[in-house]
Scaffold this motif. Sequence first.
Motif, PDB file in Angstrom:
ATOM      1  N   GLU A  12      33.805  33.484  46.479  1.00 55.71           N
ATOM      2  CA  GLU A  12      33.527  34.298  45.302  1.00 55.71           C
ATOM      3  C   GLU A  12      34.241  35.634  45.471  1.00 55.71           C
ATOM      4  N   VAL A  13      34.649  36.211  44.347  1.00 58.50           N
ATOM      5  CA  VAL A  13      35.339  37.489  44.365  1.00 58.50           C
ATOM      6  C   VAL A  13      34.548  38.470  43.520  1.00 58.50           C
ATOM      7  N   VAL A  14      34.372  39.698  44.056  1.00 55.11           N
ATOM      8  CA  VAL A  14      33.658  40.748  43.350  1.00 55.11           C
ATOM      9  C   VAL A  14      34.630  41.905  43.138  1.00 55.11           C
ATOM     10  N   PHE A  15      34.731  42.364  41.887  1.00 53.44           N
ATOM     11  CA  PHE A  15      35.632  43.465  41.553  1.00 53.44           C
ATOM     12  C   PHE A  15      34.826  44.740  41.324  1.00 53.44           C
ATOM     13  N   PHE A  16      35.322  45.841  41.884  1.00 52.53           N
ATOM     14  CA  PHE A  16      34.685  47.141  41.702  1.00 52.53           C
ATOM     15  C   PHE A  16      35.705  48.122  41.130  1.00 52.53           C
ATOM     16  N   ILE A 107      29.123  47.046  48.427  1.00 54.66           N
ATOM     17  CA  ILE A 107      30.339  46.376  48.909  1.00 54.66           C
ATOM     18  C   ILE A 107      30.055  45.653  50.219  1.00 54.66           C
ATOM     19  N   HIS A 110      28.049  42.445  49.711  1.00 55.52           N
ATOM     20  CA  HIS A 110      28.867  41.321  49.228  1.00 55.52           C
ATOM     21  C   HIS A 110      29.749  40.763  50.342  1.00 55.52           C
ATOM     22  N   LYS A 111      30.302  41.632  51.167  1.00 57.11           N
ATOM     23  CA  LYS A 111      31.140  41.163  52.277  1.00 57.11           C
ATOM     24  C   LYS A 111      30.328  40.318  53.256  1.00 57.11           C
ATOM     25  N   ARG A 115      31.661  37.190  50.242  1.00 58.44           N
ATOM     26  CA  ARG A 115      32.475  37.382  49.046  1.00 58.44           C
ATOM     27  C   ARG A 115      33.664  38.295  49.347  1.00 58.44           C
ATOM     28  N   LYS A 116      34.764  38.026  48.690  1.00 62.47           N
ATOM     29  CA  LYS A 116      35.925  38.914  48.772  1.00 62.47           C
ATOM     30  C   LYS A 116      35.663  40.079  47.832  1.00 62.47           C
ATOM     31  N   THR A 117      36.025  41.282  48.253  1.00 62.13           N
ATOM     32  CA  THR A 117      35.848  42.447  47.383  1.00 62.13           C
ATOM     33  C   THR A 117      37.201  43.050  47.060  1.00 62.13           C
TER      34      THR A 117
END
Length: 119
Positions: A12-16, A107, A110-111, A115-117
């Motif tokens: 999964e990828v999380v965008f900030f 962050i 999630h890591k 998950r990729k951030t």
Amino acid sequence: MHMPEGLNKIPEVVFFDLDRTIVRGQSQKAFLFFLFKRHYINPYFFIKMMAWFFLYSVGLIKDPSKVARFAFSFIKGKDVSEMDKLVEQFVTTILCVDFYKEGLDLINKHKKEGRKTVL
């Protein structure tokens, strides 16, 4: 529905967003001041960019592409490793002071969960 082999292993990828989400204020303005104080940009460049920030914030500039080309013109002819060091110095001495603790905690959460951030 059957998932093809390997697709269930895509992380999964999380965008900030950086500004006002992870960092107080605008990182671009902070970087501009950083460059000016270290004489990487001249007063004309600095004033022109600050004027652009103002005009953009009040909605008088809609398309930032022309300004972005101008903004990045200061790196023309510079060595990539020099720019890497400059950005690292900016982040570790200036920007890190403005990080929101809650943003960094999120962050890191999630890591830890795999998950990729992406900022």
